[in-house]
Design an enzyme around this catalytic site. Structure first.
Site, PDB file in Angstrom:
ATOM      1  N   GLY A  13      27.406 -46.805 -57.697  1.00 46.98           N
ATOM      2  CA  GLY A  13      28.532 -47.782 -58.579  1.00 46.98           C
ATOM      3  C   GLY A  13      28.892 -47.142 -59.900  1.00 46.98           C
ATOM      4  O   GLY A  13      29.116 -47.548 -60.864  1.00 46.98           O
ATOM      5  N   SER A  14      29.240 -45.794 -59.848  1.00 47.30           N
ATOM      6  CA  SER A  14      29.968 -45.165 -60.912  1.00 47.30           C
ATOM      7  C   SER A  14      31.467 -45.880 -61.047  1.00 47.30           C
ATOM      8  O   SER A  14      31.713 -45.978 -62.153  1.00 47.30           O
ATOM      9  CB  SER A  14      29.982 -43.677 -60.948  1.00 47.30           C
ATOM     10  OG  SER A  14      30.996 -43.089 -60.159  1.00 47.30           O
ATOM     11  N   ASN A  15      32.028 -46.158 -60.210  1.00 46.79           N
ATOM     12  CA  ASN A  15      33.383 -46.648 -60.288  1.00 46.79           C
ATOM     13  C   ASN A  15      33.131 -48.173 -60.726  1.00 46.79           C
ATOM     14  O   ASN A  15      33.866 -48.534 -61.628  1.00 46.79           O
ATOM     15  CB  ASN A  15      34.265 -46.772 -59.060  1.00 46.79           C
ATOM     16  CG  ASN A  15      34.799 -45.386 -58.711  1.00 46.79           C
ATOM     17  OD1 ASN A  15      35.881 -45.266 -59.569  1.00 46.79           O
ATOM     18  ND2 ASN A  15      34.294 -44.446 -58.064  1.00 46.79           N
ATOM     19  N   ARG A  93      31.662 -49.721 -45.566  1.00 48.46           N
ATOM     20  CA  ARG A  93      31.565 -50.493 -44.368  1.00 48.46           C
ATOM     21  C   ARG A  93      32.816 -50.751 -43.801  1.00 48.46           C
ATOM     22  O   ARG A  93      33.936 -50.896 -44.914  1.00 48.46           O
ATOM     23  CB  ARG A  93      31.183 -52.045 -44.818  1.00 48.46           C
ATOM     24  CG  ARG A  93      29.500 -52.094 -44.874  1.00 48.46           C
ATOM     25  CD  ARG A  93      28.617 -51.803 -44.059  1.00 48.46           C
ATOM     26  NE  ARG A  93      28.520 -52.774 -42.679  1.00 48.46           N
ATOM     27  CZ  ARG A  93      28.002 -52.498 -41.763  1.00 48.46           C
ATOM     28  NH1 ARG A  93      27.618 -51.347 -41.233  1.00 48.46           N
ATOM     29  NH2 ARG A  93      28.090 -53.567 -40.631  1.00 48.46           N
ATOM     30  N   HIS A 111      39.744 -44.264 -52.965  1.00 51.58           N
ATOM     31  CA  HIS A 111      39.582 -43.098 -51.897  1.00 51.58           C
ATOM     32  C   HIS A 111      39.519 -41.952 -52.396  1.00 51.58           C
ATOM     33  O   HIS A 111      40.588 -41.533 -53.454  1.00 51.58           O
ATOM     34  CB  HIS A 111      40.372 -43.608 -50.798  1.00 51.58           C
ATOM     35  CG  HIS A 111      40.100 -42.651 -49.720  1.00 51.58           C
ATOM     36  ND1 HIS A 111      39.172 -42.517 -48.699  1.00 51.58           N
ATOM     37  CD2 HIS A 111      40.543 -41.494 -49.324  1.00 51.58           C
ATOM     38  CE1 HIS A 111      39.024 -41.465 -47.799  1.00 51.58           C
ATOM     39  NE2 HIS A 111      39.918 -40.744 -48.158  1.00 51.58           N
ATOM     40  N   GLU A 176      38.700 -40.792 -60.786  1.00 50.19           N
ATOM     41  CA  GLU A 176      38.567 -42.189 -60.147  1.00 50.19           C
ATOM     42  C   GLU A 176      38.287 -43.049 -61.449  1.00 50.19           C
ATOM     43  O   GLU A 176      39.022 -44.231 -61.112  1.00 50.19           O
ATOM     44  CB  GLU A 176      37.606 -42.074 -59.216  1.00 50.19           C
ATOM     45  CG  GLU A 176      37.749 -41.271 -58.060  1.00 50.19           C
ATOM     46  CD  GLU A 176      36.490 -41.462 -56.857  1.00 50.19           C
ATOM     47  OE1 GLU A 176      35.975 -42.479 -56.516  1.00 50.19           O
ATOM     48  OE2 GLU A 176      36.059 -40.508 -56.202  1.00 50.19           O
TER      49      GLU A 176
HETATM   50  C1  GAR Z   1      33.651 -42.555 -54.871  1.00 50.30           C
HETATM   51  O1  GAR Z   1      33.748 -41.067 -54.717  1.00 50.30           O
HETATM   52  C2  GAR Z   1      34.697 -43.327 -54.027  1.00 50.30           C
HETATM   53  O2  GAR Z   1      36.053 -42.870 -53.980  1.00 50.30           O
HETATM   54  C3  GAR Z   1      33.957 -43.307 -52.508  1.00 50.30           C
HETATM   55  O3  GAR Z   1      32.699 -43.237 -52.618  1.00 50.30           O
HETATM   56  C4  GAR Z   1      32.275 -42.909 -53.908  1.00 50.30           C
HETATM   57  C5  GAR Z   1      31.604 -44.092 -54.468  1.00 50.30           C
HETATM   58  O4  GAR Z   1      30.918 -43.540 -55.841  1.00 50.30           O
HETATM   59  N1  GAR Z   1      34.527 -44.020 -51.710  1.00 50.30           N
HETATM   60  C6  GAR Z   1      34.693 -43.606 -50.212  1.00 50.30           C
HETATM   61  O5  GAR Z   1      34.563 -42.369 -49.705  1.00 50.30           O
HETATM   62  C7  GAR Z   1      35.492 -44.722 -49.454  1.00 50.30           C
HETATM   63  N2  GAR Z   1      36.197 -44.326 -48.337  1.00 50.30           N
HETATM   64  P1  GAR Z   1      30.415 -44.780 -56.958  1.00 50.30           P
HETATM   65  O6  GAR Z   1      29.391 -45.459 -56.119  1.00 50.30           O
HETATM   66  O7  GAR Z   1      29.597 -43.744 -57.925  1.00 50.30           O
HETATM   67  O8  GAR Z   1      31.676 -45.524 -57.319  1.00 50.30           O
END
Ligand code: GAR
Length: 206
Positions: A13-15, A93, A111, A176
């Site tokens: 969940g950093s985003n 998912r 992404h 991101e």
């Molecule tokens: C992020 O790097 C996001 O871009 C990627 O998963 C990571 C989640 O990190 N998403 C994908 O690969 C989707 N195809 P987070 O949980 O720390 O936000």
């Protein structure tokens, strides 16, 4: 009026944290009112709880592969919170037409590549294997094709000598966290239709 927004997660969940931080500003045009995880105990759930945002876990496993039924349960939770906009933030998912259709033009994904390059998984490893000089991340509208929707924002980073997938991932992830809140702000403030070109393009040196 701030737009009622939910964030869907599967992991750390950093985003989500970046979006929650942006939404702390009362002038930010989106208010994050619900976090949904398909993974019980996902790290992002604790972040949401610490920020006082309601969470719901809708584990896909009891649905035994019935993706539409799992999504129907998610839609029910989104409807119960009168959610208008959805951000996928590490939600790992594959979506069905149910959720995609319901939030067409109102659902974003982040992404970790410069789409249309490297859709799918293992983007950093693939970028290194391909020998690209620049890599990055993309925020796009969600459509039925995997990682295919119209692009709202992109940031690029250099690929440096000696990079591993982990060092490159960390450089991309920092970007991101910059572009996702900006892209959501564009959507929430009505400045993003479904543009052909990214509205935000950021690049880090060199
Ligand atoms: C992020 O790097 C996001 O871009 C990627 O998963 C990571 C989640 O990190 N998403 C994908 O690969 C989707 N195809 P987070 O949980 O720390 O936000």
């Amino acid at each position: 009026m701030r737009r009622r927004t939910a964030v869907l997660i599967s992991g750390r969940g950093s985003n989500l944290a970046a979006l929650l931080a942006a939404a702390q500003d009362p002038n930010y045009p989106a208010d994050i009112l619900l976090v949904v995880s398909n993974v019980p105990g996902a790290g992002g759930l604790a972040l949401a709880e610490a920020a006082g945002v309601p969470t719901v876990t809708i584990d896909h496993k009891p649905f035994h592969g019935d993706r539409a039924a799992h999504e129907a349960a998610i839609v029910e939770a989104l409807d119960a919170a009168a959610i208008e906009l959805v951000c996928l933030a590490g939600y790992l998912r594959k979506l069905t037409p149910l959720l995609v259709g319901r939030y067409a033009g109102r659902m974003l994904n982040i992404h970790p590549s410069l789409l249309p390059a490297f859709p799918g998984l293992h983007t950093h490893e693939r970028a290194l294997a391909a020998g690209v000089k620049r890599h990055g991340c993309t925020v796009h509208f969600v459509t039925e094709g995997l990682d295919e929707g119209p692009i709202l924002a992109q940031a690029t980073v250099p690929v440096l000598p000696g990079d591993t997938a982990d060092t490159l991932a960390a450089r991309v992830l920092a970007q991101e966290h910059v572009i996702y809140p900006r892209a959501l702000a564009l959507l929430a403030s009505g400045q993003a239709g479904a543009p052909d070109k990214p509205l935000i393009q950021a690049a880090t040196a060199p």
